[in-house]
Write a protein that holds these residues in place. Sequence first.
Motif, PDB file in Angstrom:
ATOM      1  N   GLY A  19     -58.469   2.511 -90.631  1.00  0.00           N
ATOM      2  CA  GLY A  19     -59.375   1.402 -90.342  1.00  0.00           C
ATOM      3  C   GLY A  19     -59.523   1.153 -88.852  1.00  0.00           C
ATOM      4  N   GLU A  20     -60.252   0.125 -88.513  1.00  0.00           N
ATOM      5  CA  GLU A  20     -60.538  -0.163 -87.110  1.00  0.00           C
ATOM      6  C   GLU A  20     -59.341  -0.806 -86.417  1.00  0.00           C
ATOM      7  N   ILE A  21     -59.081  -0.363 -85.211  1.00  0.00           N
ATOM      8  CA  ILE A  21     -58.070  -0.950 -84.333  1.00  0.00           C
ATOM      9  C   ILE A  21     -58.767  -1.341 -83.036  1.00  0.00           C
ATOM     10  N   PRO A  22     -58.499  -2.521 -82.488  1.00  0.00           N
ATOM     11  CA  PRO A  22     -59.128  -2.891 -81.215  1.00  0.00           C
ATOM     12  C   PRO A  22     -58.892  -1.827 -80.139  1.00  0.00           C
ATOM     13  N   ASN A  23     -59.924  -1.534 -79.395  1.00  0.00           N
ATOM     14  CA  ASN A  23     -59.838  -0.469 -78.389  1.00  0.00           C
ATOM     15  C   ASN A  23     -58.733  -0.718 -77.377  1.00  0.00           C
ATOM     16  N   GLU A  24     -58.470  -1.990 -77.079  1.00  0.00           N
ATOM     17  CA  GLU A  24     -57.448  -2.281 -76.070  1.00  0.00           C
ATOM     18  C   GLU A  24     -56.037  -1.921 -76.558  1.00  0.00           C
ATOM     19  N   GLN A  25     -55.859  -1.721 -77.868  1.00  0.00           N
ATOM     20  CA  GLN A  25     -54.559  -1.321 -78.401  1.00  0.00           C
ATOM     21  C   GLN A  25     -54.413   0.191 -78.537  1.00  0.00           C
ATOM     22  N   LYS A  26     -55.496   0.930 -78.386  1.00  0.00           N
ATOM     23  CA  LYS A  26     -55.486   2.379 -78.606  1.00  0.00           C
ATOM     24  C   LYS A  26     -55.213   3.117 -77.304  1.00  0.00           C
ATOM     25  N   ASN A  27     -54.260   4.024 -77.332  1.00  0.00           N
ATOM     26  CA  ASN A  27     -53.866   4.780 -76.141  1.00  0.00           C
ATOM     27  C   ASN A  27     -53.697   6.249 -76.492  1.00  0.00           C
ATOM     28  N   ILE A  28     -54.024   7.105 -75.535  1.00  0.00           N
ATOM     29  CA  ILE A  28     -53.893   8.548 -75.717  1.00  0.00           C
ATOM     30  C   ILE A  28     -52.569   9.021 -75.128  1.00  0.00           C
ATOM     31  N   PHE A  29     -51.798   9.740 -75.937  1.00  0.00           N
ATOM     32  CA  PHE A  29     -50.558  10.371 -75.484  1.00  0.00           C
ATOM     33  C   PHE A  29     -50.698  11.865 -75.773  1.00  0.00           C
ATOM     34  N   PRO A  30     -51.103  12.661 -74.777  1.00  0.00           N
ATOM     35  CA  PRO A  30     -51.327  14.090 -75.022  1.00  0.00           C
ATOM     36  C   PRO A  30     -50.025  14.818 -75.346  1.00  0.00           C
ATOM     37  N   PRO A  31     -50.117  15.962 -75.999  1.00  0.00           N
ATOM     38  CA  PRO A  31     -48.914  16.754 -76.265  1.00  0.00           C
ATOM     39  C   PRO A  31     -48.366  17.374 -74.989  1.00  0.00           C
ATOM     40  N   ASN A  32     -47.071  17.639 -75.010  1.00  0.00           N
ATOM     41  CA  ASN A  32     -46.394  18.344 -73.915  1.00  0.00           C
ATOM     42  C   ASN A  32     -46.525  17.597 -72.588  1.00  0.00           C
ATOM     43  N   MET A  33     -46.230  16.316 -72.642  1.00  0.00           N
ATOM     44  CA  MET A  33     -46.336  15.458 -71.463  1.00  0.00           C
ATOM     45  C   MET A  33     -45.200  14.443 -71.460  1.00  0.00           C
ATOM     46  N   VAL A  34     -44.750  14.059 -70.270  1.00  0.00           N
ATOM     47  CA  VAL A  34     -43.784  12.973 -70.114  1.00  0.00           C
ATOM     48  C   VAL A  34     -44.534  11.749 -69.593  1.00  0.00           C
ATOM     49  N   MET A  35     -44.378  10.620 -70.288  1.00  0.00           N
ATOM     50  CA  MET A  35     -44.977   9.374 -69.843  1.00  0.00           C
ATOM     51  C   MET A  35     -43.868   8.362 -69.596  1.00  0.00           C
ATOM     52  N   ASN A  36     -43.993   7.610 -68.509  1.00  0.00           N
ATOM     53  CA  ASN A  36     -43.006   6.597 -68.150  1.00  0.00           C
ATOM     54  C   ASN A  36     -43.471   5.222 -68.596  1.00  0.00           C
ATOM     55  N   PHE A  37     -42.577   4.481 -69.228  1.00  0.00           N
ATOM     56  CA  PHE A  37     -42.847   3.117 -69.657  1.00  0.00           C
ATOM     57  C   PHE A  37     -41.703   2.227 -69.166  1.00  0.00           C
ATOM     58  N   GLY A  38     -41.652   2.010 -67.862  1.00  0.00           N
ATOM     59  CA  GLY A  38     -40.609   1.153 -67.303  1.00  0.00           C
ATOM     60  C   GLY A  38     -39.239   1.778 -67.424  1.00  0.00           C
ATOM     61  N   ASP A  39     -38.411   1.269 -68.353  1.00  0.00           N
ATOM     62  CA  ASP A  39     -37.032   1.754 -68.437  1.00  0.00           C
ATOM     63  C   ASP A  39     -36.849   2.893 -69.440  1.00  0.00           C
ATOM     64  N   ILE A  40     -37.954   3.485 -69.920  1.00  0.00           N
ATOM     65  CA  ILE A  40     -37.837   4.622 -70.834  1.00  0.00           C
ATOM     66  C   ILE A  40     -38.908   5.663 -70.507  1.00  0.00           C
ATOM     67  N   ASP A  41     -38.510   6.918 -70.477  1.00  0.00           N
ATOM     68  CA  ASP A  41     -39.436   8.043 -70.373  1.00  0.00           C
ATOM     69  C   ASP A  41     -39.540   8.690 -71.745  1.00  0.00           C
ATOM     70  N   ILE A  42     -40.761   8.988 -72.174  1.00  0.00           N
ATOM     71  CA  ILE A  42     -40.983   9.597 -73.485  1.00  0.00           C
ATOM     72  C   ILE A  42     -41.701  10.919 -73.284  1.00  0.00           C
ATOM     73  N   GLU A  43     -41.114  11.975 -73.823  1.00  0.00           N
ATOM     74  CA  GLU A  43     -41.680  13.317 -73.700  1.00  0.00           C
ATOM     75  C   GLU A  43     -42.218  13.760 -75.055  1.00  0.00           C
ATOM     76  N   SER A  44     -43.488  14.133 -75.087  1.00  0.00           N
ATOM     77  CA  SER A  44     -44.101  14.634 -76.317  1.00  0.00           C
ATOM     78  C   SER A  44     -44.068  16.156 -76.326  1.00  0.00           C
ATOM     79  N   PHE A  45     -43.969  16.736 -77.520  1.00  0.00           N
ATOM     80  CA  PHE A  45     -44.046  18.197 -77.629  1.00  0.00           C
ATOM     81  C   PHE A  45     -44.761  18.555 -78.927  1.00  0.00           C
ATOM     82  N   ALA A  46     -45.711  19.478 -78.823  1.00  0.00           N
ATOM     83  CA  ALA A  46     -46.491  19.905 -79.978  1.00  0.00           C
ATOM     84  C   ALA A  46     -45.640  20.748 -80.909  1.00  0.00           C
TER      85      ALA A  46
END
Length: 270
Positions: free
Chosen positions: A99-126
């Motif tokens: 269903g629909e989610i407000p655009n301001e809540q939707k974020n892209i997290f590409p594969p094989n990337m590290v993203m920093n969120f303050g006190d945690i780094d999250i690494e995605s892998f395909a």
Amino acid sequence: MNNEADDMKISVLSSGSGGNVTYIETNQHKILLDAGLSGVRIERLMKSINRSMKDVDMLLVSHEHTDHSKAVGVLARRYPQINVYANQPTWDAMHETIGEIPNEQKNIFPPNMVMNFGDIDIESFAVSHDAAQAQFYDFHHHNKSFVVLTDTGYISDHIFGVINNANAYVLECNHDVEMLRSGEYPWSLKQRIMSDEGHLSNEDGANSLMECIGYDTKRIFIGHRSHHNNVKELAHLTVASMLEENDFGVGTDFDLLDTDVEKASKLFTL
């Protein structure tokens, strides 16, 4: 030196072919990985570990299959503080079912990337799975790491490099090969499950663990167990026996733990 209040806290709320949700907490963030149950069931599981969905600010989605995405839309609409992250192919594949989610809540997290969120780094892998673009995650907080890896037909050398020597794992042991072969599933589905885009068997999971367990590894959760083609005791015995036969210290160097669809694991500090 970090005190316990600043450590990463984790609970495998639900894991299995019937639904998957994992909770990760730091001082700055309260995170869900996947939402593969109804919103009500997820709320109840959160309450069972003395946590509330009202405090969750991030929801990561691994892929669009309903045992990982069922309540993504419901939770996002019910709790507008939640930012939802998935790669673009997964967003496209989920669109009609969540269903629909407000655009301001939707974020892209590409594969094989590290993203920093303050006190945690999250690494995605395909990973190799029959979804639009399945990916899983390695959570890094201070000097600790927590890996969730399910829904893959095999693990590449690249992924082994990413997830090596994590402090804790949720790793897939989906099926017992003989139970699957002799079961009632149509042959086409059996082939799909056993393929390189399917799921890891108990033996596959054990062999994979032997490739990535390190000195820092303290907890291993047997995850994403099939209700039709596996049994909790069999999966545990298979993995434990294979590890012990290869001189891995099950129960001494690390704990080997089971997961459940209906009951959350105890919230632990990593």
